[in-house]
Enzyme design. Structure first.
Site, mmCIF file in Angstrom:
data_model
loop_
_atom_site.group_PDB
_atom_site.id
_atom_site.type_symbol
_atom_site.label_atom_id
_atom_site.label_comp_id
_atom_site.label_asym_id
_atom_site.label_seq_id
_atom_site.Cartn_x
_atom_site.Cartn_y
_atom_site.Cartn_z
ATOM 1 N N ASP A 185 -1.393 3.799 6.725
ATOM 2 C CA ASP A 185 -2.163 2.687 6.156
ATOM 3 C C ASP A 185 -2.031 1.388 6.957
ATOM 4 O O ASP A 185 -2.686 0.398 6.638
ATOM 5 C CB ASP A 185 -1.677 2.377 4.722
ATOM 6 C CG ASP A 185 -2.151 3.415 3.719
ATOM 7 O OD1 ASP A 185 -2.929 4.313 4.107
ATOM 8 O OD2 ASP A 185 -1.717 3.330 2.556
ATOM 9 N N LYS A 231 -3.794 -4.288 -0.641
ATOM 10 C CA LYS A 231 -5.128 -3.651 -0.572
ATOM 11 C C LYS A 231 -5.360 -2.821 -1.822
ATOM 12 O O LYS A 231 -4.419 -2.430 -2.522
ATOM 13 C CB LYS A 231 -5.248 -2.760 0.662
ATOM 14 C CG LYS A 231 -4.255 -1.581 0.776
ATOM 15 C CD LYS A 231 -4.610 -0.315 0.024
ATOM 16 C CE LYS A 231 -3.599 0.814 0.256
ATOM 17 N NZ LYS A 231 -3.668 1.892 -0.732
HETATM 18 O O1 C5P Z 1 1.962 7.882 7.017
HETATM 19 P P1 C5P Z 1 2.900 7.543 5.905
HETATM 20 O O2 C5P Z 1 4.334 7.544 6.348
HETATM 21 O O3 C5P Z 1 2.524 6.302 5.184
HETATM 22 O O4 C5P Z 1 2.750 8.711 4.822
HETATM 23 C C1 C5P Z 1 3.719 8.943 3.819
HETATM 24 C C2 C5P Z 1 3.605 10.379 3.346
HETATM 25 O O5 C5P Z 1 2.378 10.552 2.619
HETATM 26 C C3 C5P Z 1 3.532 11.389 4.486
HETATM 27 O O6 C5P Z 1 4.820 11.833 4.823
HETATM 28 C C4 C5P Z 1 2.714 12.516 3.867
HETATM 29 O O7 C5P Z 1 3.536 13.340 3.082
HETATM 30 C C5 C5P Z 1 1.771 11.801 2.915
HETATM 31 N N1 C5P Z 1 0.443 11.556 3.494
HETATM 32 C C6 C5P Z 1 -0.457 12.631 3.603
HETATM 33 N N2 C5P Z 1 -1.709 12.384 4.113
HETATM 34 C C7 C5P Z 1 -2.096 11.150 4.483
HETATM 35 C C8 C5P Z 1 -1.208 10.056 4.374
HETATM 36 C C9 C5P Z 1 0.052 10.306 3.872
HETATM 37 O O8 C5P Z 1 -0.137 13.756 3.264
HETATM 38 N N3 C5P Z 1 -3.326 10.956 4.946
#
Ligand code: C5P
Length: 293
Positions: free
Chosen positions: A144, A20
């Protein structure tokens, strides 16, 4: 629900797992749970990994990229465990991942793989879960992941997991340019200073896109360029090469380039360079086969 290539003889299901880009990405603030509230227009592109899966005598997960960790930190493993927990599936599985999407790029490769696994396992099991259930399970795997269960174009809010399906945008060809150095999502968010950001209403930017007025913006460029100023110089070199728009996708380090510019490995040695198009799927079907490289 229907999709992919399924061989009756081997029971092997082969699915594409698209990358994406974020056509715009605005960060609205930091939440009390540590995540950031965002608003972003996500678009799937026809740069795809391929996932082959089937039931087997024992669990096995293999990948063409020897540097990719295949342990429980891999989102494919997380998606399999979650699907098992939700549905009670216990049969052993063999999964083979053919990797083409670069990692630490902001192209959502791992999240796409997880969504593809959820869709594929549901299909192999005779579709016990609805699409809405899969989307809600996907948000437990990563912010995501739900997007990849949309039809390829979606407006995402919350921490990324609230998705509004949108009709396909007009066809667009662009270049994906990923430098050899990657960027870690967590570090980018930790570096972000919310008060530095412009105050542009994301709903207005979205309306613009839907009316053909493309206001490309990615708020995560600010922390990415402060962590790695070289990336901002790469963006400038790409603009100098004739592209009208050069925007980082997600938390980087890949950039997408729109317009009549030219890139080659002579001018960008060791970079990942690929011309891609937007891609969408039809309701009830998974994404189609990738173009040959
Ligand atoms: O949700 P995911 O594990 O993909 O996110 C990875 C890291 O990115 C999270 O631990 C967080 O630190 C950061 N993040 C964030 N805000 C979001 C998505 C991700 O702070 N909306």
């Amino acid at each position: 629900m229907n999709s992919g290539l399924f061989s009756q003889d081997s029971g092997l299901l082969t699915l594409q797992s698209p990358a994406k880009i974020n056509l715009f990405l605005r960060i609205l603030g930091k939440r009390s749970d540590g995540y950031h509230e965002l608003a972003s227009l996500f678009q799937a592109i026809d740069l795809c990994d391929t996932i082959e899966m089937c039931f087997a005598n024992h669990d096995r997960f293999t990948c063409t990229d020897p540097n990719l960790p295949l342990d429980s930190s891999n989102l494919v493993q997380k998606a399999i465990q979650l699907f098992r927990k939700k549905t009670g599936l216990s049969a052993p599985l063999q999964v083979h991942l053919i990797k083409r999407i670069p990692k630490e790029a902001g192209l959502g490769g791992g999240s796409s793989n997880a969504a593809t696994i959820l869709w594929g396992l549901n299909q192999l099991q005779g579709n016990p879960a609805s699409l809405q259930e899969l989307i809600s399970w996907a948000s437990e795997v990563g912010s995501d992941v739900p997007f990849f269960l949309s039809e390829g174009t979606a407006y995402c809010t919350g921490r990324g997991e609230k998705i509004r399906f949108l009709p396909p945008l007009p066809e667009q060809t662009l270049w994906i340019v990923k430098p050899p150095r990657g960027l870690a999502t967590k570090q980018i968010y930790e570096t972000l200073q919310v008060r530095q950001l412009e105050n542009r209403d994301p709903e207005k930017i979205l309306k613009g896109f839907l009316a053909g007025n493309y206001g490309y913006i990615n708020d995560l460029e600010i922390p990415a360029f402060s962590l790695w100023p070289g990336l901002s110089q790469i963006k400038q070199r790409l603009k100098d090469a004739g592209f009208d728009q050069v925007i980082m996708t997600g938390s980087g380090s890949a950039l997408y380039c729109i317009g009549p510019g030219k890139v080659s490995l002579e001018s960008f040695p060791e970079f990942f360079l690929q011309k891609v198009s937007f891609c969408n799927r039809s309701s009830g079907y998974w994404y189609g086969l990738p173009k040959s490289p």
